[in-house]
Design a protein around this motif. Structure first.
Motif, PDB file in Angstrom:
ATOM      1  N   ASP A  59       0.815  -1.214   0.000  1.00 30.01           N
ATOM      2  CA  ASP A  59       0.000   0.000   0.000  1.00 30.01           C
ATOM      3  C   ASP A  59       0.851   1.269   0.000  1.00 30.01           C
ATOM      4  OD1 ASP A  59       1.010  -0.345   2.489  1.00 30.01           O
ATOM      5  OD2 ASP A  59      -0.878  -0.134   3.578  1.00 30.01           O
ATOM      6  N   SER A  60       1.908   1.299  -0.834  1.00 29.34           N
ATOM      7  CA  SER A  60       2.691   2.524  -0.993  1.00 29.34           C
ATOM      8  C   SER A  60       1.799   3.616  -1.566  1.00 29.34           C
ATOM      9  CB  SER A  60       3.889   2.273  -1.926  1.00 29.34           C
ATOM     10  OG  SER A  60       4.709   1.250  -1.398  1.00 29.34           O
ATOM     11  N   ALA A  61       1.965   4.860  -1.085  1.00 29.17           N
ATOM     12  CA  ALA A  61       1.079   5.955  -1.476  1.00 29.17           C
ATOM     13  C   ALA A  61       1.786   6.888  -2.436  1.00 29.17           C
ATOM     14  CB  ALA A  61       0.615   6.722  -0.244  1.00 29.17           C
ATOM     15  N   ALA A  62       1.022   7.390  -3.436  1.00 30.32           N
ATOM     16  CA  ALA A  62       1.559   8.370  -4.383  1.00 30.32           C
ATOM     17  C   ALA A  62       1.631   9.742  -3.726  1.00 30.32           C
ATOM     18  CB  ALA A  62       0.668   8.432  -5.622  1.00 30.32           C
ATOM     19  N   SER A  63       2.597  10.524  -4.184  1.00 34.75           N
ATOM     20  CA  SER A  63       2.773  11.879  -3.656  1.00 34.75           C
ATOM     21  C   SER A  63       3.035  12.822  -4.823  1.00 34.75           C
ATOM     22  CB  SER A  63       3.933  11.921  -2.651  1.00 34.75           C
ATOM     23  OG  SER A  63       4.145  13.237  -2.181  1.00 34.75           O
ATOM     24  N   ASN A  64       2.265  13.928  -4.903  1.00 32.48           N
ATOM     25  CA  ASN A  64       2.420  14.927  -5.948  1.00 32.48           C
ATOM     26  C   ASN A  64       2.360  14.320  -7.353  1.00 32.48           C
ATOM     27  OD1 ASN A  64       2.710  17.033  -4.059  1.00 32.48           O
ATOM     28  ND2 ASN A  64       4.910  16.575  -3.850  1.00 32.48           N
ATOM     29  N   GLY A  65       1.534  13.333  -7.502  1.00 31.07           N
ATOM     30  CA  GLY A  65       1.330  12.735  -8.812  1.00 31.07           C
ATOM     31  C   GLY A  65       2.376  11.741  -9.215  1.00 31.07           C
ATOM     32  N   VAL A  66       3.253  11.306  -8.293  1.00 34.46           N
ATOM     33  CA  VAL A  66       4.310  10.346  -8.605  1.00 34.46           C
ATOM     34  C   VAL A  66       4.232   9.207  -7.593  1.00 34.46           C
ATOM     35  CG1 VAL A  66       6.790   9.952  -8.840  1.00 34.46           C
ATOM     36  CG2 VAL A  66       5.790  12.140  -9.571  1.00 34.46           C
ATOM     37  N   LEU A  67       4.322   7.953  -8.070  1.00 35.86           N
ATOM     38  CA  LEU A  67       4.272   6.775  -7.219  1.00 35.86           C
ATOM     39  C   LEU A  67       5.458   5.888  -7.550  1.00 35.86           C
ATOM     40  CD1 LEU A  67       2.890   4.890  -5.162  1.00 35.86           C
ATOM     41  CD2 LEU A  67       1.578   3.943  -7.082  1.00 35.86           C
ATOM     42  N   THR A  68       6.284   5.580  -6.521  1.00 41.37           N
ATOM     43  CA  THR A  68       7.429   4.681  -6.686  1.00 41.37           C
ATOM     44  C   THR A  68       7.097   3.357  -6.033  1.00 41.37           C
ATOM     45  OG1 THR A  68       8.979   6.539  -6.678  1.00 41.37           O
ATOM     46  CG2 THR A  68       9.867   4.330  -6.235  1.00 41.37           C
ATOM     47  N   LEU A  69       7.088   2.280  -6.817  1.00 42.33           N
ATOM     48  CA  LEU A  69       6.738   0.968  -6.296  1.00 42.33           C
ATOM     49  C   LEU A  69       7.992   0.224  -5.876  1.00 42.33           C
ATOM     50  CD1 LEU A  69       4.048  -0.111  -8.937  1.00 42.33           C
ATOM     51  CD2 LEU A  69       3.700   1.024  -6.728  1.00 42.33           C
ATOM     52  N   PRO A  70       7.995  -0.385  -4.675  1.00 43.14           N
ATOM     53  CA  PRO A  70       9.181  -1.125  -4.216  1.00 43.14           C
ATOM     54  C   PRO A  70       9.297  -2.472  -4.919  1.00 43.14           C
ATOM     55  CG  PRO A  70       7.411  -1.326  -2.615  1.00 43.14           C
ATOM     56  CD  PRO A  70       6.911  -0.375  -3.669  1.00 43.14           C
ATOM     57  N   GLU A  71      10.510  -3.032  -4.851  1.00 40.56           N
ATOM     58  CA  GLU A  71      10.735  -4.351  -5.428  1.00 40.56           C
ATOM     59  C   GLU A  71      10.020  -5.413  -4.589  1.00 40.56           C
ATOM     60  OE1 GLU A  71      12.110  -5.185  -8.162  1.00 40.56           O
ATOM     61  OE2 GLU A  71      12.954  -3.240  -8.753  1.00 40.56           O
ATOM     62  N   ASP A  72       9.586  -6.458  -5.263  1.00 38.81           N
ATOM     63  CA  ASP A  72       8.902  -7.567  -4.597  1.00 38.81           C
ATOM     64  C   ASP A  72       9.762  -8.819  -4.713  1.00 38.81           C
ATOM     65  OD1 ASP A  72       7.064  -9.311  -3.465  1.00 38.81           O
ATOM     66  OD2 ASP A  72       6.138  -9.720  -5.409  1.00 38.81           O
ATOM     67  N   GLU A  73      10.312  -9.251  -3.587  1.00 40.54           N
ATOM     68  CA  GLU A  73      11.210 -10.408  -3.614  1.00 40.54           C
ATOM     69  C   GLU A  73      10.464 -11.704  -3.885  1.00 40.54           C
ATOM     70  OE1 GLU A  73      13.332 -10.432   0.037  1.00 40.54           O
ATOM     71  OE2 GLU A  73      14.434  -8.563  -0.370  1.00 40.54           O
ATOM     72  N   GLN A  74       9.173 -11.771  -3.469  1.00 37.24           N
ATOM     73  CA  GLN A  74       8.426 -13.009  -3.648  1.00 37.24           C
ATOM     74  C   GLN A  74       7.710 -13.083  -4.998  1.00 37.24           C
ATOM     75  OE1 GLN A  74       5.780 -13.248  -0.305  1.00 37.24           O
ATOM     76  NE2 GLN A  74       7.415 -13.516   1.178  1.00 37.24           N
ATOM     77  N   GLU A  75       7.763 -11.996  -5.752  1.00 35.88           N
ATOM     78  CA  GLU A  75       7.137 -11.929  -7.065  1.00 35.88           C
ATOM     79  C   GLU A  75       5.627 -12.206  -6.988  1.00 35.88           C
ATOM     80  OE1 GLU A  75       9.124 -14.499  -9.771  1.00 35.88           O
ATOM     81  OE2 GLU A  75      11.066 -13.486  -9.562  1.00 35.88           O
ATOM     82  N   GLU A  76       4.988 -11.787  -5.889  1.00 35.67           N
ATOM     83  CA  GLU A  76       3.559 -12.013  -5.717  1.00 35.67           C
ATOM     84  C   GLU A  76       2.813 -10.722  -5.421  1.00 35.67           C
ATOM     85  OE1 GLU A  76       3.096 -14.795  -2.587  1.00 35.67           O
ATOM     86  OE2 GLU A  76       3.915 -16.499  -3.712  1.00 35.67           O
ATOM     87  N   ALA A  77       3.501  -9.597  -5.416  1.00 34.30           N
ATOM     88  CA  ALA A  77       2.886  -8.361  -4.944  1.00 34.30           C
ATOM     89  C   ALA A  77       1.873  -7.826  -5.936  1.00 34.30           C
ATOM     90  CB  ALA A  77       3.947  -7.312  -4.667  1.00 34.30           C
ATOM     91  N   VAL A  78       0.812  -7.256  -5.386  1.00 35.49           N
ATOM     92  CA  VAL A  78      -0.138  -6.446  -6.132  1.00 35.49           C
ATOM     93  C   VAL A  78      -0.182  -5.108  -5.411  1.00 35.49           C
ATOM     94  CG1 VAL A  78      -2.541  -6.143  -6.804  1.00 35.49           C
ATOM     95  CG2 VAL A  78      -1.507  -8.407  -6.935  1.00 35.49           C
ATOM     96  N   TYR A  79       0.116  -4.023  -6.138  1.00 34.72           N
ATOM     97  CA  TYR A  79       0.278  -2.716  -5.510  1.00 34.72           C
ATOM     98  C   TYR A  79      -0.987  -1.872  -5.698  1.00 34.72           C
ATOM     99  CZ  TYR A  79       5.181  -4.109  -6.157  1.00 34.72           C
ATOM    100  OH  TYR A  79       6.366  -4.789  -6.164  1.00 34.72           O
ATOM    101  N   THR A  80      -1.291  -1.042  -4.701  1.00 27.58           N
ATOM    102  CA  THR A  80      -2.368  -0.071  -4.852  1.00 27.58           C
ATOM    103  C   THR A  80      -1.803   1.210  -5.452  1.00 27.58           C
ATOM    104  OG1 THR A  80      -2.062   0.913  -2.663  1.00 27.58           O
ATOM    105  CG2 THR A  80      -3.526  -0.995  -2.808  1.00 27.58           C
ATOM    106  N   LEU A  81      -2.667   1.960  -6.122  1.00 26.46           N
ATOM    107  CA  LEU A  81      -2.281   3.240  -6.710  1.00 26.46           C
ATOM    108  C   LEU A  81      -2.919   4.390  -5.939  1.00 26.46           C
ATOM    109  CD1 LEU A  81      -2.513   2.447 -10.535  1.00 26.46           C
ATOM    110  CD2 LEU A  81      -0.628   2.066  -8.933  1.00 26.46           C
ATOM    111  N   ASP A  82      -3.130   4.208  -4.645  1.00 28.00           N
ATOM    112  CA  ASP A  82      -3.725   5.249  -3.815  1.00 28.00           C
ATOM    113  C   ASP A  82      -2.738   6.397  -3.605  1.00 28.00           C
ATOM    114  OD1 ASP A  82      -5.768   3.474  -3.676  1.00 28.00           O
ATOM    115  OD2 ASP A  82      -5.362   2.827  -1.613  1.00 28.00           O
ATOM    116  N   GLY A  83      -3.271   7.545  -3.245  1.00 30.14           N
ATOM    117  CA  GLY A  83      -2.436   8.689  -2.924  1.00 30.14           C
ATOM    118  C   GLY A  83      -2.833   9.908  -3.745  1.00 30.14           C
ATOM    119  N   GLU A  84      -1.891  10.849  -3.904  1.00 28.58           N
ATOM    120  CA  GLU A  84      -2.151  12.109  -4.609  1.00 28.58           C
ATOM    121  C   GLU A  84      -1.930  11.956  -6.107  1.00 28.58           C
ATOM    122  OE1 GLU A  84      -1.027  15.463  -1.239  1.00 28.58           O
ATOM    123  OE2 GLU A  84       0.436  14.926  -2.790  1.00 28.58           O
TER     124      GLU A  84
END
Length: 721
Positions: A59-84
């Motif tokens: 659940d990483s959050a976007a800030s000022n219209g930019v979202l940086t997604l972290p690496e997923d070591e288990q290759e199973e992640a689904v990320y949310t695009l919540d935030g600004e």
């Protein structure tokens, strides 16, 4: 949130299975302990299924219209695009125009509607259009694989670009109501990233309902994980809908087979309403089965479902606890929700959706009142009210949560299914328990009657042998013989008195035939003679029964019974027979909850008393009247009164002292179509006196009657039993 549907679906399936196997075997295995084990197993199974198989959500959050997604070591992640996200109000900008436009964007928090965004001139209006923009820095895993985006419902039309390519559309966004084609349902889009950074541009317009933007999260991940997430959502919702349909159709089937009991009808309607609502939320499975339905009608169905569900819930509660629900408040709620359903039917979405706050508020008020009714029933010790009140309180909490969620006050997702299934599970269990208990008690009484008939000769022989063993038993036998002698004398006196009238009639008819006044072959007069012989036989049988009772010739088998449960069992045994005449048969329990009401009775003989009183009440009560079976504690708190109240013609005051005497038939109360001999109440009085009790009657001319008897109660508290 995606795991909740499987949890509740398993509750439904387990409940259906449990209701089918809950028979006398469970009682033999341990009753309460067995049910506790079953509940524990259900909880473990449901919790295990709810927590497995879901992708990890970052659940990483976007800030000022930019979202940086972290690496997923288990290759199973689904990320949310919540935030600004960047937002350009009242502009539909192409992807090529966004970066170089030089326009100053607003920054809106998602998920939410743009009406929650504050500007210098105040909040943005609901109606309008705009462009959303988000830059996403992808992890290495997604740059090397096909990616997927899960798009929630967006009000009310949109077009989505990824790196200047259209990947998803829903309806047609426009700058006015006429140029916008509304549609909204979740979907997934798949694309191949060209670099480690992608641009999302989203055109959204809303002119057709009260909400704008979106209120659930966007998700991004590998195509495989996004598709897996959608498949799980669809599977759970299908499982949930099928379970609800099974429950609803099962209870509607019960109603069809037994229409006198309306509780299964309203409970089945509630299940089907929740199933319909589930089809129109989440993955909106309704559109997969009926893709040609216009958008506005699907929205009407979505709003109709809560109206129907609450109406069915109120009526169902009323069938269970009508003495605890105010009829005026009930009718007010039913009128309000019927009016709302009509308004939804005849008005367009832009009008009836504005009344959603009123609908939600009224629904919460209705559920609050239902909780008040259930807690009142709980305080009065109504059967099943504890589980009912607890489940309804949980349902109310989740309804309030959903009201806050859909009005963008909190962001917890749709959770009312949890409360609904807690409630439905409790109600299905209560209804199944009631049906099972009634059948079990009826079968037990039948078994005891059969056993008593089989062992009657053995008991007589045993009692005879005991009479010869002691002088005390011999003395009792002598006393019994003396009573039998007196009863025989009185029997002969009664026979000579009561048999005179039918014998005279028979003699007159036969004499007329002999003298030729009456045709000997006339079937009408032969029928009259035959009917009089039947009356003679009825008088003789009743007199013989009464003589045995008065002389002590009847053997009683006394057992300790809870009078509340015993009388309630009798109520279910005779309910159908009495209501077949068109009479409303009700049951009133006025015993304090803390009183166990244990008495010593012969169940078979006491049923004979209650049967006599109930069938008398049925005889004298006209179609459309009411017969009520009552049990309550006497003022001295040392005895329990059981009575039968009817709507018959009543009894004259001067006739009341003679009601329980032999051959008394009264004056105005004689039912011409049903001839009696006037011994039933006398026999009932003797049985009650043999139990150490008393009989009585209260009646006024034209106001019905109350026949009752009281039995001494054991001085044992409920906590001690």
């Amino acid at each position: 949130m995606f795991s909740l549907y499987m949890d509740e679906s398993m509750w439904v399936i387990c409940m259906i299975y449990f209701n089918r196997i809950k028979t006398d075997k469970l009682r033999i295995w341990g009753g309460y302990k067995m049910k506790t084990i079953m509940y524990t197993l259900f909880l473990i199974l449901a919790a295990g299924l709810a927590g497995c198989g879901n992708p990890v959500v970052d659940d990483s959050a976007a800030s000022n219209g930019v979202l940086t997604l972290p690496e997923d070591e288990q290759e199973e992640a689904v990320y949310t695009l919540d935030g600004e996200w960047k937002f350009y109000w009242q502009r539909l900008m192409l992807p090529s125009e966004v970066s170089g436009s030089g326009a100053d964007p607003l920054y809106v928090q998602t998920p939410s509607g743009w009406s929650d965004t504050q500007t210098e001139s105040g909040p943005l209006p609901n109606k309008g259009y705009g462009t959303y923009h988000l830059e996403i820095e992808l992890p290495e895993l997604l740059t090397d694989d096909t990616a997927g985006i899960y798009i929630p419902e967006i009000a009310t039309a949109y077009t989505l670009w990824v790196d200047q390519k259209v990947v998803a559309e829903n309806g047609t966004p426009g700058v006015s109501r006429s140029s916008t084609r509304p549609d909204h349902h979740p979907q997934a889009a798949y694309f191949k990233p060209e670099s480690d950074t992608i641009d999302l541009v989203l055109h959204v317009s809303e002119f057709h309902q009260r909400k704008s933007g979106w209120w659930d999260s966007f998700y991004i991940g590998s195509a495989e994980n996004i598709q897996s997430m959608r498949d799980q959502n669809t599977t759970r919702e299908v499982f949930l809908v099928v379970s609800l349909l099974v429950m609803g159709l099962y209870h509607l089937g019960i109603f069809v087979l037994r229409p006198s009991d309306t509780a299964p009808l309203f409970f089945g309607g509630l299940c089907l309403a929740v199933a319909a609502r589930t089809l129109l939320l989440g993955e909106v499975l309704f559109l997969r089965f009926f893709s040609g339905i216009p958008w506005e009608w699907t929205l009407k169905f979505e709003y109709w479902a809560p109206c129907l569900g609450i109406v069915c819930a109120i009526l169902f509660i009323y069938t269970q606890y009508h003495r605890d629900m105010n009829i005026w408040i009930r009718n007010s709620f039913l009128t309000l929700f019927s009016l709302m359903a009509f308004i939804i039917l005849v008005t367009p979405a832009r009008i009836f959706t504005e009344g959603m706050i009123f609908l939600q508020s009224t629904a919460v008020l209705a559920l609050v009142y239902i909780n008040i009714v259930l807690w009142t029933a709980l305080c009065r010790g109504r059967r099943g009210s504890r589980a009912h009140a607890g489940a309804m309180l949980i349902l109310l909490a989740f309804v309030v949560n959903d009201v806050l969620h859909y009005n963008h006050i909190i962001n917890t997702g749709e959770t009312v299914s949890i409360g609904v299934f807690s409630y439905l599970f409790a109600q299905s269990f209560i209804m199944a328990s009631r049906f099972t208990n009634a059948l079990t008690h009826s079968r037990q009484l039948s078994d005891r009657l059969e056993k008593a008939n089989q062992t009657l000769e053995e008991k007589v022989e045993l009692r005879t042998r005991k009479l010869t063993e002691t002088n005390q038993e011999l003395e009792k036998a002598n006393q019994r013989l003396e009573r039998m002698y007196r009863a025989r004398q009185e029997l002969m006196s009664n026979i000579s008195h009561e048999l005179g009238t039918p014998m005279t009639s028979i003699q007159g008819y036969i004499k007329g035939m002999l003298d030729g006044v009456i045709d000997r072959g006339d079937p009408a007069y032969l029928q009259l003679v035959y009917n009089k012989t039947l009356l003679l036989q009825k008088i003789t049988d009743d007199l013989r029964e009464l003589a045995k009772l008065e002389s002590g010739g009847i053997t009683y088998t006394f057992e300790e019974r809870n009078m509340r449960d015993y009388v309630e069992t009798i109520y279910f045994v005779y309910k159908e027979e009495i209501e077949r005449k068109g009479i409303l048969f009700t049951w009133e329990d006025h015993l304090p909850p803390e009183r166990n009401g244990v008495v010593s009775i012969d169940p078979i003989r006491m049923e004979q008393v209650l049967s006599n009183l109930l069938l008398n009440a049925k005889k004298f009560t006209p179609s459309g009247g009411t017969v009520t079976l009552i049990v309550q504690e006497q003022e001295d708190r040392h005895s329990i009164m059981t009575g039968v109240r009817d709507d018959g013609p009543g009894i004259e005051g001067e006739e009341l002292p003679n009601v329980f005497k032999r051959f008394f038939k009264g004056g105005a109360n004689v039912v011409k179509s049903e001839e009696g001999v006037g011994l039933g109440l006398a026999i009932s009085a003797e049985i009650v006196r043999s139990h150490g009790g008393e009989v009585g009657v209260e009646s006024r001319k034209g106001e019905g009657s109350l026949f009752y008897f009281s039995l001494p109660v054991f001085p044992v508290n409920k906590n001690d039993s």
